[in-house]
Design a protein around this motif. Structure first.
Motif, mmCIF file in Angstrom:
data_model
loop_
_atom_site.group_PDB
_atom_site.id
_atom_site.type_symbol
_atom_site.label_atom_id
_atom_site.label_comp_id
_atom_site.label_asym_id
_atom_site.label_seq_id
_atom_site.Cartn_x
_atom_site.Cartn_y
_atom_site.Cartn_z
ATOM 1 N N LYS A 145 0.847 -1.193 0.000
ATOM 2 C CA LYS A 145 0.000 0.000 0.000
ATOM 3 C C LYS A 145 0.876 1.234 0.000
ATOM 4 O O LYS A 145 2.074 1.159 0.235
ATOM 5 C CB LYS A 145 -0.917 -0.014 1.212
ATOM 6 N N GLY A 146 0.259 2.369 -0.198
ATOM 7 C CA GLY A 146 1.045 3.592 -0.315
ATOM 8 C C GLY A 146 1.568 3.679 -1.732
ATOM 9 O O GLY A 146 0.849 3.431 -2.682
ATOM 10 N N SER A 147 2.834 3.974 -1.878
ATOM 11 C CA SER A 147 3.415 4.124 -3.207
ATOM 12 C C SER A 147 4.825 3.592 -3.203
ATOM 13 O O SER A 147 5.483 3.577 -2.177
ATOM 14 C CB SER A 147 3.440 5.606 -3.594
ATOM 15 N N LYS A 148 5.287 3.169 -4.354
ATOM 16 C CA LYS A 148 6.695 2.821 -4.471
ATOM 17 C C LYS A 148 7.364 3.664 -5.534
ATOM 18 O O LYS A 148 8.345 3.277 -6.128
ATOM 19 C CB LYS A 148 6.904 1.331 -4.704
ATOM 20 N N ARG A 149 6.827 4.850 -5.749
ATOM 21 C CA ARG A 149 7.476 5.790 -6.658
ATOM 22 C C ARG A 149 8.685 6.390 -5.974
ATOM 23 O O ARG A 149 8.653 6.674 -4.791
ATOM 24 C CB ARG A 149 6.522 6.907 -7.041
ATOM 25 N N GLY A 150 9.727 6.588 -6.722
ATOM 26 C CA GLY A 150 10.927 7.178 -6.146
ATOM 27 C C GLY A 150 11.755 6.130 -5.439
ATOM 28 O O GLY A 150 11.594 4.937 -5.634
ATOM 29 N N ALA A 151 12.626 6.592 -4.592
ATOM 30 C CA ALA A 151 13.560 5.709 -3.890
ATOM 31 C C ALA A 151 12.831 4.810 -2.894
ATOM 32 O O ALA A 151 11.844 5.210 -2.294
ATOM 33 C CB ALA A 151 14.600 6.546 -3.167
ATOM 34 N N PHE A 152 13.345 3.584 -2.701
ATOM 35 C CA PHE A 152 12.677 2.621 -1.826
ATOM 36 C C PHE A 152 12.506 3.144 -0.411
ATOM 37 O O PHE A 152 11.543 2.828 0.262
ATOM 38 C CB PHE A 152 13.437 1.293 -1.810
ATOM 39 N N GLU A 153 13.442 3.938 0.083
ATOM 40 C CA GLU A 153 13.364 4.368 1.471
ATOM 41 C C GLU A 153 12.176 5.283 1.750
ATOM 42 O O GLU A 153 11.895 5.618 2.877
ATOM 43 C CB GLU A 153 14.656 5.028 1.941
ATOM 44 N N LEU A 154 11.417 5.650 0.721
ATOM 45 C CA LEU A 154 10.239 6.483 0.915
ATOM 46 C C LEU A 154 8.965 5.661 1.065
ATOM 47 O O LEU A 154 7.910 6.210 1.280
ATOM 48 C CB LEU A 154 10.090 7.467 -0.251
ATOM 49 N N TYR A 155 9.036 4.342 0.954
ATOM 50 C CA TYR A 155 7.821 3.544 1.118
ATOM 51 C C TYR A 155 7.996 2.286 1.956
ATOM 52 O O TYR A 155 7.042 1.648 2.324
ATOM 53 C CB TYR A 155 7.219 3.174 -0.245
ATOM 54 N N CYS A 156 9.190 1.884 2.274
ATOM 55 C CA CYS A 156 9.429 0.618 2.960
ATOM 56 C C CYS A 156 9.269 0.752 4.476
ATOM 57 O O CYS A 156 9.179 1.842 5.005
ATOM 58 C CB CYS A 156 10.834 0.156 2.634
ATOM 59 N N PRO A 157 9.246 -0.381 5.210
ATOM 60 C CA PRO A 157 9.191 -0.301 6.666
ATOM 61 C C PRO A 157 10.447 0.360 7.229
ATOM 62 O O PRO A 157 11.536 0.243 6.668
ATOM 63 C CB PRO A 157 9.097 -1.753 7.124
#
Length: 154
Positions: A132-144
């Protein structure tokens, strides 16, 4: 756990940190406690912490979070959010957890405390990006992401 974008693999790290305590914005907490939020563990999909050889019984588990990877300009450019689930001993205790929303902003800390029963002498804490959320851009902006984990017996 997770596979980084092959183009980013060489520059990725499972630990993220902020440059300076003075600039980090953790106001109202003591310096010793503020140092907890200077670094955080991240992974593209999943972070799992295992406590082995623990005495069976009831424990208090405290999870400390702070959104330190977003730069303010990243947040305004991105339509996505960091949403992840937290499971303790296989039971979901947080669903679609958004650190920045719950803490009230970037570089604001929030602690969540839970009760857990240790059986078989092991404690498992699992933070999982459920897509959920988004995975646009760098991974550190959406991961746990988690700054610190504490547990103590009752």
């Amino acid at each position: 756990m997770g596979i980084y974008n092959p183009e980013q693999t060489k520059s990725m790290s499972y630990a993220k940190s902020i440059e300076s305590h003075e600039d980090c914005g953790f106001e109202g907490i003591q310096n010793k406690e503020a140092s907890l939020y200077k670094t955080a563990r991240v992974a593209p999909i999943s972070l799992k912490y295992l406590g082995f050889c623990m005495k069976n019984g009831l424990y208090t588990v405290k999870l400390d979070f702070a959104e330190i990877t977003y730069k303010e300009e990243d947040y305004h450019k991105s339509r996505g959010n960091r949403l992840f689930d937290v499971l303790i001993q296989g039971t979901k205790v947080l669903a679609d957890f958004n650190i920045k929303e719950v803490a009230g902003g970037q570089n604001q800390n929030v602690s969540k405390t839970f009760q857990a029963e240790v059986k078989g002498n092991n404690l498992e804490i699992h933070l999982y990006w459920a897509g959920k959320g988004s995975k646009r851009g760098a991974f550190e902006l959406y991961c746990p992401l988690v700054s610190a984990i504490f547990s103590r017996a009752w």
